[in-house]
Design a protein around this motif. Structure first.
Motif, short mmCIF file in Angstrom:
data_model
loop_
_atom_site.label_atom_id
_atom_site.label_comp_id
_atom_site.label_asym_id
_atom_site.label_seq_id
_atom_site.Cartn_x
_atom_site.Cartn_y
_atom_site.Cartn_z
N LYS A 105 4.60 6.51 -10.75
CA LYS A 105 3.52 5.84 -10.02
C LYS A 105 4.02 4.76 -9.06
CE LYS A 105 0.55 6.57 -13.98
NZ LYS A 105 0.52 6.07 -15.33
N SER A 106 5.20 4.21 -9.32
CA SER A 106 5.67 3.11 -8.48
C SER A 106 6.97 3.41 -7.75
CB SER A 106 5.81 1.84 -9.32
OG SER A 106 6.72 2.07 -10.39
N ALA A 107 7.96 3.93 -8.44
CA ALA A 107 9.28 4.13 -7.83
C ALA A 107 9.30 5.32 -6.88
CB ALA A 107 10.35 4.29 -8.90
N GLU A 108 8.62 6.41 -7.24
CA GLU A 108 8.63 7.58 -6.36
C GLU A 108 8.00 7.29 -4.99
OE1 GLU A 108 7.51 11.34 -8.07
OE2 GLU A 108 8.77 11.00 -9.82
N PRO A 109 6.84 6.62 -4.94
CA PRO A 109 6.33 6.24 -3.62
C PRO A 109 7.25 5.26 -2.89
CG PRO A 109 4.58 6.11 -5.26
CD PRO A 109 5.87 6.33 -6.00
N ALA A 110 7.96 4.42 -3.64
CA ALA A 110 8.90 3.47 -3.03
C ALA A 110 10.05 4.23 -2.37
CB ALA A 110 9.42 2.49 -4.06
N VAL A 111 10.52 5.30 -3.00
CA VAL A 111 11.59 6.10 -2.40
C VAL A 111 11.14 6.64 -1.05
CG1 VAL A 111 12.92 8.25 -2.63
CG2 VAL A 111 12.70 6.72 -4.59
N THR A 112 9.94 7.19 -1.02
CA THR A 112 9.41 7.75 0.23
C THR A 112 9.27 6.66 1.30
OG1 THR A 112 8.23 9.46 -1.00
CG2 THR A 112 7.48 9.02 1.24
N GLN A 113 8.76 5.51 0.92
CA GLN A 113 8.61 4.40 1.87
C GLN A 113 9.96 3.93 2.39
OE1 GLN A 113 6.61 0.94 0.35
NE2 GLN A 113 6.96 -0.22 2.22
N ILE A 114 10.91 3.76 1.49
CA ILE A 114 12.25 3.30 1.90
C ILE A 114 12.88 4.30 2.86
CG2 ILE A 114 14.60 2.92 1.07
CD1 ILE A 114 13.30 1.67 -1.48
N LEU A 115 12.81 5.59 2.52
CA LEU A 115 13.40 6.60 3.40
C LEU A 115 12.73 6.63 4.77
CD1 LEU A 115 13.95 9.55 0.90
CD2 LEU A 115 15.71 8.15 2.01
N THR A 116 11.42 6.46 4.78
CA THR A 116 10.69 6.43 6.05
C THR A 116 11.17 5.26 6.90
OG1 THR A 116 8.74 7.45 5.04
CG2 THR A 116 8.39 6.24 7.09
#
Length: 145
Positions: A33-44
């Motif tokens: 719920k928290s780290a997976e969306p963070a990965v996407t945001q960081i990569l973006t």
């Protein structure tokens, strides 16, 4: 007496393995719920391949060990991939989660990231600090088709 001792040791080890599996399963669900969306945001954000953007997302430990020259080479190499578009299924590392029991919490994911110009194998390790995730380790290896 030896067989009973061996049985006890096996029972303790099996209990520990089951407990680690349950623990890492809960960690996987929690960080979905928290780290997976963070990965996407960081990569973006970092896929503009600018030094300042990348440094903003690096943990202090990572900043200390990477030289300016290494950082420039890394950015030049990754820049060829283009902008980040999506990531296929992220795979949570139970091993990294289990080893985090004995130190600072590290969350590791691997998967395939799609960029404008190519797909790349992704491996990213995050540290949670102050409600934010910072990159402790990050690698991309272009997938050769």
């Amino acid at each position: 007496m030896r067989i009973q001792t061996l049985r006890l040791i096996v029972a303790v080890l099996m209990t520990a393995v089951v407990m680690l599996y349950i623990y890492t399963d809960r960690e996987k669900d929690y960080y979905k719920k928290s780290a997976e969306p963070a990965v996407t945001q960081i990569l973006t954000e970092i896929s503009n391949w600018q030094k300042e953007t990348l440094l903003k997302h690096l943990a202090p430990e990572a900043k200390q060990i990477i030289s300016e020259e290494q950082l420039e080479k890394l950015l030049q190499q990754y820049q060829k991939l283009g902008r980040f578009r999506s990531v296929k299924e992220l795979n949570f590392s139970r091993t990294a989660s289990a080893f985090s029991l004995m130190g600072e919490k590290r969350i590791n994911y691997s998967g395939i990231a799609n960029f404008d110009n190519a797909a790349a194998n992704l491996n990213i390790t995050l540290i949670e600090r102050g409600g934010f995730f910072l990159m402790y380790n990050f690698t991309l290896a272009q997938v050769i088709e």
